[in-house]
Scaffold this motif. Sequence first.
Motif, PDB file in Angstrom:
ATOM      1  N   GLU A 167      11.470  13.110  30.742  1.00  0.00           N
ATOM      2  CA  GLU A 167      11.893  14.358  30.129  1.00  0.00           C
ATOM      3  C   GLU A 167      12.191  14.160  28.648  1.00  0.00           C
ATOM      4  N   SER A 168      12.877  13.075  28.320  1.00  0.00           N
ATOM      5  CA  SER A 168      13.190  12.791  26.925  1.00  0.00           C
ATOM      6  C   SER A 168      11.928  12.531  26.114  1.00  0.00           C
ATOM      7  N   GLU A 169      10.960  11.808  26.695  1.00  0.00           N
ATOM      8  CA  GLU A 169       9.713  11.528  25.994  1.00  0.00           C
ATOM      9  C   GLU A 169       8.913  12.806  25.774  1.00  0.00           C
ATOM     10  N   LEU A 170       8.889  13.660  26.772  1.00  0.00           N
ATOM     11  CA  LEU A 170       8.066  14.865  26.686  1.00  0.00           C
ATOM     12  C   LEU A 170       8.699  15.929  25.796  1.00  0.00           C
ATOM     13  N   PHE A 171       9.999  16.194  25.988  1.00  0.00           N
ATOM     14  CA  PHE A 171      10.667  17.276  25.267  1.00  0.00           C
ATOM     15  C   PHE A 171      11.467  16.806  24.052  1.00  0.00           C
ATOM     16  N   GLY A 172      11.739  15.492  23.947  1.00  0.00           N
ATOM     17  CA  GLY A 172      12.604  15.005  22.890  1.00  0.00           C
ATOM     18  C   GLY A 172      14.068  15.125  23.277  1.00  0.00           C
ATOM     19  N   HIS A 173      14.940  14.630  22.417  1.00  0.00           N
ATOM     20  CA  HIS A 173      16.370  14.752  22.720  1.00  0.00           C
ATOM     21  C   HIS A 173      17.166  14.908  21.426  1.00  0.00           C
ATOM     22  N   GLU A 174      18.358  15.461  21.586  1.00  0.00           N
ATOM     23  CA  GLU A 174      19.289  15.616  20.477  1.00  0.00           C
ATOM     24  C   GLU A 174      20.196  14.380  20.390  1.00  0.00           C
ATOM     25  N   ARG A 175      20.770  14.178  19.230  1.00  0.00           N
ATOM     26  CA  ARG A 175      21.702  13.071  19.055  1.00  0.00           C
ATOM     27  C   ARG A 175      22.886  13.237  20.009  1.00  0.00           C
ATOM     28  N   GLY A 176      23.229  12.165  20.704  1.00  0.00           N
ATOM     29  CA  GLY A 176      24.351  12.197  21.621  1.00  0.00           C
ATOM     30  C   GLY A 176      24.028  12.772  22.984  1.00  0.00           C
ATOM     31  N   ALA A 177      22.752  13.058  23.252  1.00  0.00           N
ATOM     32  CA  ALA A 177      22.378  13.654  24.545  1.00  0.00           C
ATOM     33  C   ALA A 177      22.659  12.697  25.699  1.00  0.00           C
ATOM     34  N   PHE A 178      22.595  11.405  25.437  1.00  0.00           N
ATOM     35  CA  PHE A 178      22.888  10.398  26.456  1.00  0.00           C
ATOM     36  C   PHE A 178      23.227   9.100  25.739  1.00  0.00           C
ATOM     37  N   THR A 179      23.679   8.115  26.479  1.00  0.00           N
ATOM     38  CA  THR A 179      24.045   6.830  25.895  1.00  0.00           C
ATOM     39  C   THR A 179      22.843   6.196  25.207  1.00  0.00           C
ATOM     40  N   GLY A 180      23.011   5.865  23.950  1.00  0.00           N
ATOM     41  CA  GLY A 180      21.920   5.268  23.193  1.00  0.00           C
ATOM     42  C   GLY A 180      21.157   6.258  22.347  1.00  0.00           C
TER      43      GLY A 180
ATOM     44  N   ASP B 143      21.233   7.832  19.467  1.00  0.00           N
ATOM     45  CA  ASP B 143      21.996   7.827  18.228  1.00  0.00           C
ATOM     46  C   ASP B 143      21.387   8.716  17.147  1.00  0.00           C
ATOM     47  N   ARG B 144      20.269   9.345  17.468  1.00  0.00           N
ATOM     48  CA  ARG B 144      19.647  10.255  16.509  1.00  0.00           C
ATOM     49  C   ARG B 144      18.768  11.241  17.254  1.00  0.00           C
ATOM     50  N   ARG B 145      18.443  12.335  16.586  1.00  0.00           N
ATOM     51  CA  ARG B 145      17.524  13.310  17.174  1.00  0.00           C
ATOM     52  C   ARG B 145      16.118  12.715  17.217  1.00  0.00           C
ATOM     53  N   LYS B 146      15.451  12.924  18.335  1.00  0.00           N
ATOM     54  CA  LYS B 146      14.098  12.407  18.481  1.00  0.00           C
ATOM     55  C   LYS B 146      13.176  13.511  18.971  1.00  0.00           C
ATOM     56  N   PRO B 147      12.162  13.881  18.182  1.00  0.00           N
ATOM     57  CA  PRO B 147      11.183  14.867  18.667  1.00  0.00           C
ATOM     58  C   PRO B 147      10.388  14.286  19.836  1.00  0.00           C
ATOM     59  N   GLY B 148       9.979  15.147  20.753  1.00  0.00           N
ATOM     60  CA  GLY B 148       9.206  14.699  21.906  1.00  0.00           C
ATOM     61  C   GLY B 148       7.717  14.802  21.672  1.00  0.00           C
ATOM     62  N   LEU B 149       6.959  14.479  22.715  1.00  0.00           N
ATOM     63  CA  LEU B 149       5.505  14.464  22.602  1.00  0.00           C
ATOM     64  C   LEU B 149       4.922  15.865  22.450  1.00  0.00           C
ATOM     65  N   ILE B 150       5.625  16.873  22.964  1.00  0.00           N
ATOM     66  CA  ILE B 150       5.143  18.241  22.759  1.00  0.00           C
ATOM     67  C   ILE B 150       5.156  18.579  21.272  1.00  0.00           C
TER      68      ILE B 150
ATOM     69  N   THR C 225       6.288  30.339  29.458  1.00  0.00           N
ATOM     70  CA  THR C 225       6.960  30.970  28.318  1.00  0.00           C
ATOM     71  C   THR C 225       6.518  30.416  26.971  1.00  0.00           C
ATOM     72  N   GLY C 226       5.871  29.237  26.981  1.00  0.00           N
ATOM     73  CA  GLY C 226       5.534  28.611  25.709  1.00  0.00           C
ATOM     74  C   GLY C 226       6.759  28.076  24.990  1.00  0.00           C
ATOM     75  N   ARG C 227       7.867  27.881  25.699  1.00  0.00           N
ATOM     76  CA  ARG C 227       9.118  27.425  25.111  1.00  0.00           C
ATOM     77  C   ARG C 227       9.647  26.201  25.857  1.00  0.00           C
ATOM     78  N   PHE C 228      10.458  25.393  25.156  1.00  0.00           N
ATOM     79  CA  PHE C 228      11.098  24.244  25.786  1.00  0.00           C
ATOM     80  C   PHE C 228      12.358  23.900  25.001  1.00  0.00           C
ATOM     81  N   ARG C 229      13.176  23.052  25.583  1.00  0.00           N
ATOM     82  CA  ARG C 229      14.379  22.575  24.912  1.00  0.00           C
ATOM     83  C   ARG C 229      14.404  21.054  24.926  1.00  0.00           C
ATOM     84  N   ARG C 230      14.872  20.492  23.829  1.00  0.00           N
ATOM     85  CA  ARG C 230      15.107  19.052  23.832  1.00  0.00           C
ATOM     86  C   ARG C 230      16.256  18.732  24.795  1.00  0.00           C
ATOM     87  N   VAL C 231      16.261  17.535  25.326  1.00  0.00           N
ATOM     88  CA  VAL C 231      17.362  17.097  26.177  1.00  0.00           C
ATOM     89  C   VAL C 231      18.650  17.132  25.350  1.00  0.00           C
ATOM     90  N   GLY C 232      19.672  17.812  25.872  1.00  0.00           N
ATOM     91  CA  GLY C 232      20.927  17.937  25.154  1.00  0.00           C
ATOM     92  C   GLY C 232      20.942  19.061  24.139  1.00  0.00           C
TER      93      GLY C 232
END
Length: 452
Positions: free
Chosen positions: A205-218, A220-227, A257-264
Amino acid sequence: MKPSVLVVEDDVVLNRMLVKALGRAGYEMGSALTWADARRQLDAQAPDVVLLDMNLPDAEDFGPLAEIGHERPTVMLTAYGSIDHAVKAIRMGAVDYLVKPVNLDELELVIRRALDASRLSAGRAVEQAASTITRTPDLLGDSPAMGRLWEMLTAVADSDVTVLVSGESGVGKELVAHAVHRASPRAAERIVAVDCCTLQETLFESELFGHERGAFTGADRRKPGLIEAAAGGTLFLDEIGDIGAALQAKLLRVLETGRFRRVGGTADLRADVRIVAATNRDLPRLVREGQFRADLYYRLSAFVIEVPPLRERLDDIPRLVQHFAARRARNGAALPFSETTLQRMRAYGWPGNVRELRNVVERALLLAAREGRVEPRHLPDFSGGLEAEVSTGAVPANLAALLDGEPTLEAIEQHYLGHLLDKYDGNRRKVADVLGVSERTAYRMLDRYGLK
């Protein structure tokens, strides 16, 4: 999106210097010290520009350029320049030819010119995509079955519809996905491939959608996903039948919907991607058994392309053999296959499809290297059970057939891995379990031999 550059240079210091300097200039950088590593990255990431050293530990002169020069913008780097070499490089598709030590200002100018030329060329290709599809070098064949495949590709060329590529393991589904992308209005942008088998579900999920800083342990920064990495282009989901129920629900939302959310994250982002999925599994059966969501299947199967198995296109074998032999030859002339050899190959059922054919061709070339011609004796004992072994999943009873010609341990490992991959329908998790290794280790072993 940042333009991407792959530096293929075996001088570690120069490699790092170029990566660092061009990274500061705003490019997304990748690096390789060998041609084998570069080929893997080229297949997986499709960089916008390649900086290619003329002499590498595992490739010399213009061999690598011959493989990629007409596929993507390539700048040749050499320590010993000459006018003859420069002219030859340009004729083989290089956009420029620079002598080391490289002037960074000149290099940046060359890269910018290459990117501009590539965008213009891609734009012209998109305009012509509805009427003419440029066939990928690896998706070969003139058989009726391949003719029907190209008809399907032509039909879907000018649309943005979701495509499901279906077919047995080893038939070339990823090649079809790339052909769909190149024929689409999104061809000027990148295609991002995701192997649904190789990522753990907790990380997928994190790889596909990306994640926000602090979304989980480790985190430490926002990361865009593969989408987001595929924005404006195509997202290729390989082995889609292997994703779990939770991810199926989230992927369905993207399609609907053509929409998604980053983890966190709390904000909806627009998924400006075309989705092409592939599977060697019977998705309708999985739907009936409750293992795959029916609504997701109906979304994915808006346009289905069935890739024919090799046994339905046996007349294409000579051309495929010639292609694989030429790739293996690199700088020299390809070793010929006798007509008797080709007849034997056309008479075989090829349960492992084009992947198995490629492996057999490479093995035969090794065995016939000192004889100047591939003869039937250089082929595996097809009647002895390679086909039966794969189709029944039985452990080979006749090891003499496997050891015919005294192959190296590497060749035996390659054949065994291919056997397991076919037996378990491309499921790398099951292959890893049989081998008694981690899934990551199994993936590296398969990747080393180009087995997917």
